[in-house]
Design a protein around this motif. Structure first.
Motif, PDB file in Angstrom:
ATOM      1  N   VAL A 101       0.817  -1.219   0.000  1.00 47.82           N
ATOM      2  CA  VAL A 101       0.000   0.000   0.000  1.00 47.82           C
ATOM      3  C   VAL A 101       0.854   1.274   0.000  1.00 47.82           C
ATOM      4  N   PRO A 102       1.942   1.357   0.801  1.00 48.00           N
ATOM      5  CA  PRO A 102       2.747   2.590   0.753  1.00 48.00           C
ATOM      6  C   PRO A 102       3.302   2.884  -0.641  1.00 48.00           C
ATOM      7  N   MET A 103       3.672   1.834  -1.379  1.00 45.75           N
ATOM      8  CA  MET A 103       4.181   2.055  -2.730  1.00 45.75           C
ATOM      9  C   MET A 103       3.085   2.604  -3.642  1.00 45.75           C
ATOM     10  N   ILE A 104       1.875   2.064  -3.519  1.00 46.69           N
ATOM     11  CA  ILE A 104       0.751   2.551  -4.318  1.00 46.69           C
ATOM     12  C   ILE A 104       0.452   4.013  -3.978  1.00 46.69           C
ATOM     13  N   ASN A 105       0.473   4.332  -2.699  1.00 49.48           N
ATOM     14  CA  ASN A 105       0.237   5.718  -2.289  1.00 49.48           C
ATOM     15  C   ASN A 105       1.311   6.651  -2.832  1.00 49.48           C
ATOM     16  N   ARG A 106       2.546   6.171  -2.839  1.00 51.90           N
ATOM     17  CA  ARG A 106       3.640   6.994  -3.357  1.00 51.90           C
ATOM     18  C   ARG A 106       3.511   7.202  -4.861  1.00 51.90           C
ATOM     19  N   LEU A 107       3.124   6.134  -5.574  1.00 47.89           N
ATOM     20  CA  LEU A 107       2.985   6.226  -7.025  1.00 47.89           C
ATOM     21  C   LEU A 107       1.944   7.255  -7.427  1.00 47.89           C
ATOM     22  N   TRP A 108       0.783   7.214  -6.760  1.00 45.12           N
ATOM     23  CA  TRP A 108      -0.315   8.071  -7.181  1.00 45.12           C
ATOM     24  C   TRP A 108      -0.426   9.332  -6.345  1.00 45.12           C
ATOM     25  N   GLY A 109       0.401   9.436  -5.309  1.00 38.13           N
ATOM     26  CA  GLY A 109       0.356  10.637  -4.488  1.00 38.13           C
ATOM     27  C   GLY A 109       1.390  11.675  -4.878  1.00 38.13           C
ATOM     28  N   THR A 110       2.321  11.284  -5.753  1.00 40.97           N
ATOM     29  CA  THR A 110       3.362  12.217  -6.186  1.00 40.97           C
ATOM     30  C   THR A 110       2.890  13.001  -7.406  1.00 40.97           C
ATOM     31  N   PRO A 111       2.886  14.317  -7.348  1.00 42.85           N
ATOM     32  CA  PRO A 111       2.436  15.102  -8.512  1.00 42.85           C
ATOM     33  C   PRO A 111       3.367  14.897  -9.697  1.00 42.85           C
ATOM     34  N   PRO A 112       2.832  14.886 -10.911  1.00 37.86           N
ATOM     35  CA  PRO A 112       3.676  14.681 -12.102  1.00 37.86           C
ATOM     36  C   PRO A 112       4.646  15.829 -12.300  1.00 37.86           C
ATOM     37  N   GLN A 113       5.775  15.514 -12.904  1.00 39.36           N
ATOM     38  CA  GLN A 113       6.753  16.553 -13.190  1.00 39.36           C
ATOM     39  C   GLN A 113       6.228  17.496 -14.275  1.00 39.36           C
ATOM     40  N   PRO A 114       6.475  18.783 -14.150  1.00 45.61           N
ATOM     41  CA  PRO A 114       6.009  19.735 -15.174  1.00 45.61           C
ATOM     42  C   PRO A 114       6.573  19.374 -16.550  1.00 45.61           C
ATOM     43  N   GLY A 115       5.707  19.359 -17.529  1.00 43.52           N
ATOM     44  CA  GLY A 115       6.142  19.067 -18.891  1.00 43.52           C
ATOM     45  C   GLY A 115       6.214  17.602 -19.235  1.00 43.52           C
ATOM     46  N   ALA A 116       5.978  16.714 -18.253  1.00 43.85           N
ATOM     47  CA  ALA A 116       6.037  15.281 -18.535  1.00 43.85           C
ATOM     48  C   ALA A 116       4.828  14.864 -19.352  1.00 43.85           C
ATOM     49  N   SER A 117       5.047  13.997 -20.323  1.00 47.11           N
ATOM     50  CA  SER A 117       3.933  13.473 -21.111  1.00 47.11           C
ATOM     51  C   SER A 117       3.238  12.380 -20.321  1.00 47.11           C
ATOM     52  N   VAL A 118       2.016  12.053 -20.734  1.00 47.28           N
ATOM     53  CA  VAL A 118       1.292  10.966 -20.083  1.00 47.28           C
ATOM     54  C   VAL A 118       2.047   9.663 -20.274  1.00 47.28           C
ATOM     55  N   ARG A 119       2.606   9.478 -21.447  1.00 45.82           N
ATOM     56  CA  ARG A 119       3.392   8.259 -21.664  1.00 45.82           C
ATOM     57  C   ARG A 119       4.552   8.180 -20.678  1.00 45.82           C
ATOM     58  N   ASP A 120       5.250   9.278 -20.461  1.00 50.20           N
ATOM     59  CA  ASP A 120       6.357   9.291 -19.502  1.00 50.20           C
ATOM     60  C   ASP A 120       5.871   8.895 -18.111  1.00 50.20           C
ATOM     61  N   MET A 121       4.705   9.418 -17.727  1.00 55.92           N
ATOM     62  CA  MET A 121       4.180   9.115 -16.395  1.00 55.92           C
ATOM     63  C   MET A 121       3.789   7.642 -16.274  1.00 55.92           C
ATOM     64  N   VAL A 122       3.174   7.081 -17.321  1.00 62.12           N
ATOM     65  CA  VAL A 122       2.805   5.662 -17.293  1.00 62.12           C
ATOM     66  C   VAL A 122       4.055   4.789 -17.273  1.00 62.12           C
ATOM     67  N   GLU A 123       5.047   5.187 -18.043  1.00 70.16           N
ATOM     68  CA  GLU A 123       6.290   4.417 -18.061  1.00 70.16           C
ATOM     69  C   GLU A 123       6.988   4.485 -16.710  1.00 70.16           C
ATOM     70  N   GLY A 124       6.907   5.631 -16.044  1.00 69.72           N
ATOM     71  CA  GLY A 124       7.466   5.742 -14.698  1.00 69.72           C
ATOM     72  C   GLY A 124       6.771   4.817 -13.723  1.00 69.72           C
ATOM     73  N   PHE A 125       5.443   4.735 -13.837  1.00 71.67           N
ATOM     74  CA  PHE A 125       4.686   3.784 -13.023  1.00 71.67           C
ATOM     75  C   PHE A 125       5.173   2.365 -13.277  1.00 71.67           C
ATOM     76  N   ALA A 126       5.319   2.007 -14.546  1.00 73.87           N
ATOM     77  CA  ALA A 126       5.730   0.652 -14.898  1.00 73.87           C
ATOM     78  C   ALA A 126       7.112   0.334 -14.338  1.00 73.87           C
ATOM     79  N   LYS A 127       8.027   1.274 -14.455  1.00 77.64           N
ATOM     80  CA  LYS A 127       9.394   1.058 -13.967  1.00 77.64           C
ATOM     81  C   LYS A 127       9.396   0.815 -12.463  1.00 77.64           C
ATOM     82  N   THR A 128       8.667   1.643 -11.731  1.00 81.36           N
ATOM     83  CA  THR A 128       8.605   1.471 -10.279  1.00 81.36           C
ATOM     84  C   THR A 128       7.966   0.142  -9.904  1.00 81.36           C
TER      85      THR A 128
END
Length: 236
Positions: A101-128
């Motif tokens: 649960v803490p990892m899930i909260n961290r994944l979706w609780g962190t605001p996206p980086q300015p200028g990041a594409s949605v693909r970048d954000m999804v790929e970041g989720f996948a990597k983590t």
């Protein structure tokens, strides 16, 4: 008859004015340091129980794990377990609550980086997810739920509430953002966020069943999956 003087009755110690008859004196207050030490020892025992429970669940499965074995592995009496958990199910839920649960909260609780594409954000989720779940002991817990969840629906329900529903909600929000930005053309994808995260679950299952036969580059597989959704990434 004797001429001895009459003895005077003994006087009892006066009772405090604010104590009623029959009341016991209040216990001496526990010092903050002593209370802190007790809390630390209790936390250490609880941590040892959770760690031992993870070992037992992974080694034996949910159904075959016994509290006696957990207590033996943790080095505590079986009765100590009941000071922290009411049963095996609540112990397993605590494992999910502390390990995933803490990892899930961290994944979706962190605001996206300015200028990041949605693909970048999804790929970041996948990597983590792949680094912290698919190839670690957390993945063993997920595989255990997949294998034994149908026999223990309360455990599966808990995992859905605490992990799956949050993950899907976060992924759906990303998909809707991608549609709004024009990054995702298939609008119906928002109805099925499971499609977006499917490779992550495949990676978890593959790791335990088939990796010794055919090692899987899970992150590269995910990138190919994203090419199918977003279009191939242009290289310069």
């Amino acid at each position: 008859m004797t001429n001895e003087p009459a003895r005077k009755p003994r006087k009892s110690a006066p009772k405090p004015a604010n104590r009623r008859a029959g009341e016991k004196a209040p216990a001496a207050p526990t010092s903050p340091k002593l209370a802190s030490n007790r809390a630390e020892r209790a936390a250490e025992r609880r941590g040892a129980i959770i760690e031992a429970a993870m070992d037992e669940f992974i080694a034996r499965g949910f159904a075959a794990t016994r509290l006696d074995d957990v207590a033996k592995r943790a080095g505590v009496a079986k009765g100590t377990i009941y000071l922290h958990f009411k049963d095996k199910e609540s112990m397993f839920e605590e494992l999910i609550r502390t390990a995933i649960v803490p990892m899930i909260n961290r994944l979706w609780g962190t605001p996206p980086q300015p200028g990041a594409s949605v693909r970048d954000m999804v790929e970041g989720f996948a990597k983590t997810f792949i680094e912290e779940v698919a190839t670690t002991r957390r993945g063993d817990l997920v595989r255990l739920i997949v294998a034994e969840g149908p026999r223990f629906p309360a455990v599966a329900d808990f995992y859905y509430r605490e992990v799956v529903s949050r993950g899907l909600a976060g992924m759906r929000a990303l998909i809707e953002l991608g549609i709004a930005r024009g990054e995702i053309k298939q609008k119906n994808l928002a109805r099925f966020p499971q499609i977006m995260v499917a490779p992550a679950l495949i990676a978890v299952i593959w790791q335990s069943l088939f990796s010794r036969h055919a090692p899987l580059d899970a992150l590269e597989m995910f990138r190919v999956h994203l090419d199918l959704i977003f279009g191939e990434r242009r290289t310069t």
